[in-house]
Design a protein around this motif. Structure first.
Motif, PDB file in Angstrom:
ATOM      1  N   VAL A   1      12.984  51.190  72.234  1.00 60.47           N
ATOM      2  CA  VAL A   1      14.665  50.844  71.862  1.00 60.47           C
ATOM      3  C   VAL A   1      14.349  49.706  72.546  1.00 60.47           C
ATOM      4  O   VAL A   1      13.744  49.432  73.721  1.00 60.47           O
ATOM      5  CB  VAL A   1      15.581  51.720  72.188  1.00 60.47           C
ATOM      6  CG1 VAL A   1      16.370  52.210  72.864  1.00 60.47           C
ATOM      7  CG2 VAL A   1      14.370  54.041  72.739  1.00 60.47           C
TER       8      VAL A   1
ATOM      9  N   ASP B   1      17.831  47.734  74.580  1.00 55.16           N
ATOM     10  CA  ASP B   1      18.843  48.350  75.464  1.00 55.16           C
ATOM     11  C   ASP B   1      19.920  47.586  75.084  1.00 55.16           C
ATOM     12  O   ASP B   1      19.494  46.374  75.281  1.00 55.16           O
ATOM     13  CB  ASP B   1      19.044  48.859  76.620  1.00 55.16           C
ATOM     14  CG  ASP B   1      19.787  49.668  77.621  1.00 55.16           C
ATOM     15  OD1 ASP B   1      20.871  48.627  77.773  1.00 55.16           O
ATOM     16  OD2 ASP B   1      19.306  50.775  77.670  1.00 55.16           O
ATOM     17  N   ALA B   2      21.299  47.955  74.161  1.00 58.74           N
ATOM     18  CA  ALA B   2      22.533  47.310  74.344  1.00 58.74           C
ATOM     19  C   ALA B   2      22.691  47.049  75.490  1.00 58.74           C
ATOM     20  O   ALA B   2      23.722  45.026  74.984  1.00 58.74           O
ATOM     21  CB  ALA B   2      23.287  47.944  73.265  1.00 58.74           C
TER      22      ALA B   2
ATOM     23  N   GLY C   1      21.565  51.565  71.899  1.00 62.58           N
ATOM     24  CA  GLY C   1      20.161  50.766  71.855  1.00 62.58           C
ATOM     25  C   GLY C   1      20.062  50.990  69.900  1.00 62.58           C
ATOM     26  O   GLY C   1      20.394  52.083  69.660  1.00 62.58           O
TER      27      GLY C   1
END
Length: 352
Positions: free
Chosen positions: A143, A145-146, A174
């Motif tokens: 992922v 991650d945002a 994400g």
């Protein structure tokens, strides 16, 4: 926005939605990550879109950027004898992944055949069908991650997987870039036997008893035939297939509540019971809809959105329907079921 920017109606299986402000569809994994990082570093709205099979997009379009996940690739990883481990890029169509597994004699996801959408979306919903859930075979996801803008590996145990549920539906932001699965080496081709059939409707379609083992190919063929009979396999000539699949999840309620329903209301035990609290059972959303007076083919007056003529749980675009019409129909169904049974049906697709 440019003239080449597609409308969301062209990118979703419900065929609704206007033109977004910007659109990106990188096909390389590194470029996908770079574009997502750039979008997230700006204070602008963004939307991640995979196969578009679980999205009700707004008629007005989208005010921000749409990032379509188009990366593809299946890599076989080292694994203990008898196991098959795969790393699958998020944009790989899910049904293609299942077909590869079945053709190679890899068991574990064969009854998840025919499900539209991309592989990256599968863990978000913890997709399940006909006795299997992807969570059973899921090892981990990769992922972006945002918040940190770093790529993380999240083990399946960290995803809080449940019935059509995961951390991605509860605030975690994400972009899933890859999915890692563990399958079993049942044989070398589709004639290999899979796990015992655990779903009554599938067993009946196969003409076998529950618990019988059948070949992976037979299981896949039967599941696709069942899905096609319900309008769940995309067919450009059949408006019943212009849907987001099952529009409502099957509600989970306390057993004491379910006892107040009519005796013929289907109910099934829930595998993961709470450590404390009431015993839970799962109900049939389709039964609740039908017994609230809404049958197959139902439509609100003048609306181009309708309940599928094949499957009560699917809401369809009969041609030229708007997102507003789809949502109006869904809201009407929710109100009828709530009034008759005191149950609030929850939509399964993302309604933007």
């Amino acid at each position: 926005m440019t003239d080449a920017t597609p409308a969301l109606s062209e990118l979703t299986t419900l065929h609704v939605g206007g033109v977004p402000a910007a659109f990106f569809a990188p096909e390389a994994e590194a470029e996908l990550i770079d574009v997502a990082r750039e979008l997230w570093s700006q204070d602008e709205p963004w939307l991640i879109l995979g196969g578009g099979s679980n999205t009700v997009a707004p008629d007005e379009g989208y005010a921000g950027a749409v990032l379509r996940v188009a990366t593809r690739g299946i890599e076989r990883l080292d694994a203990p004898t008898g196991e098959v481990r795969l790393r699958i890029q998020a944009g790989e169509p899910w049904d293609y992944v299942v077909s590869v597994a079945v053709d190679n004699g890899w068991a574990g996801i064969e009854t998840l055949s025919g499900i539209p959408g991309s592989t990256g979306a599968v863990p978000v919903q913890n997709v399940g069908a006909y006795g299997q859930e992807v969570g059973t075979s899921l090892i981990a996801v990769e992922v972006l991650d945002a918040e940190s803008l770093e790529v993380r590996r999240l083990e399946a145990s960290a995803l809080s997987l449940g019935y059509r549920d995961s951390i991605f539906k509860h605030g975690y932001q994400g972009l899933i870039t890859a999915v890692e699965l563990k399958l079993m080496q049942a044989g070398t081709d589709a004639s290999a036997e899979g796990a015992p059939i655990a779903y009554a409707q599938l067993a009946a379609a196969l003409g076998v008893d529950l618990g019988t083992r059948v070949s992976l190919g037979a299981a896949r063929d039967a599941v696709i035939a069942l899905r096609r009979s319900k309008g769940m396999v995309l067919d450009p000539s059949d408006a019943d297939t212009f849907s987001a699949g099952s529009f409502f999840t099957n509600p989970i309620v306390p057993e004491s509540f379910a006892r107040a329903l009519p005796g013929d209301a289907p109910r099934w035990p829930v595998a993961d019971q709470p450590d404390d609290g009431p015993v839970l059972v799962k109900l049939s959303a389709a039964w609740l809809i039908e017994h609230s007076g809404i049958g197959r083919g139902f439509a609100l007056p003048g609306s181009r959105a309708a309940v599928s003529s094949k499957h009560t749980l699917a809401l369809t675009n009969r041609g030229g329907a708007t997102a507003r019409e789809i949502v109006q129909l869904a809201t009407f169904i929710q109100a009828r079921v709530s009034n008759d049974f005191g149950i609030n049906l929850q939509p399964e697709p993302v309604i933007l």
